[in-house]
Design a protein around this motif. Structure first.
Motif: not given
Length: 210
Positions: A50-55, A66-67, A79-84, A110-112
């Motif tokens: 969900f809202l990964g890099a470049d999305e 998310e669109v 431009i960057a996506r991190h967990g936690g 969900d995403e997966d």
């Protein structure tokens, strides 16, 4: 810089907190600053995260969804996506305009397909100006070289626009980022905590714009 405001999940909707923070630091990872609205986001999109890099996301008064980046609703790119949590993970790039905090949740989509969207945060860049994260623009989640600040009391500083359009006039400009104070150039009048590998910001006095 203190990030406040809890985010929660309700039903099948992700809730995110949008943080468009001004620079205000007295030690790495500490200080105080205003937080943005806590807003619900739609269910995860077609990407693996969900809202990964470049999305891209829309940006409304009440929702971040998310669109596709080519959509007329797209307003900002990841431009960057991190967990936690943001305080525990990597720092957002210096050109970040705002940060979306994504709560842990178990939505119907969900995403997966495993029924879970993990907690994380997305570093966002507006697709069009303004870009508060740019050096000297007076905003963004980080203070970087080129930013201007003013004294906010109790040993803290806050960012403001260098050209004088902010609520407070600039008093200092960060001209260098170094490993220790003794490496700051001549003329340095203020040390600003930046964090990272070069945690000391060397700031010089500036004349307030007229």
């Amino acid at each position: 810089m203190r990030v406040s405001g809890a985010v929660v999940a309700c039903g099948g909707t992700l809730l995110v907190a949008a943080l468009a923070l001004t620079g205000c630091q007295k030690s790495p990872g500490s200080g105080s600053g205003p937080s943005g609205d806590t807003s619900p986001a739609g269910s995860a999109g077609t990407g693996s995260v969900f809202l990964g890099a470049d999305e891209c996301s829309s940006r409304g008064r009440e929702a971040f969804t998310e669109v596709p980046c080519g959509s007329e609703r797209a307003a900002a790119r990841v431009i960057a996506r991190h967990g936690g949590r943001v305080g525990d993970g990597p720092r957002c790039p210096g050109r970040t305009d705002f940060v979306l905090h994504i709560s842990a949740n178990r939505p119907s989509v969900d995403e997966d397909g495993d029924g879970a969207v993990p907690q994380g945060y997305a570093c966002m860049r507006n697709l069009e100006s303004p870009h508060p994260g740019d050096p000297g623009a007076g905003g963004g989640p980080r203070t970087v070289v080129g930013d201007c600040v003013y004294g906010a009391g109790r040993g803290q500083v806050r960012e403001t626009a260098c050209e004088g359009s902010g609520r407070r006039a600039p008093e200092y400009r960060v001209v260098a980022a170094v490993r220790s104070r003794d490496l700051c150039p001549a003329g340095t009048r203020l040390y600003v905590a930046l964090g990272g590998g070069r945690p000391v910001g060397c700031a010089v006095r500036v004349q307030a714009p007229r």
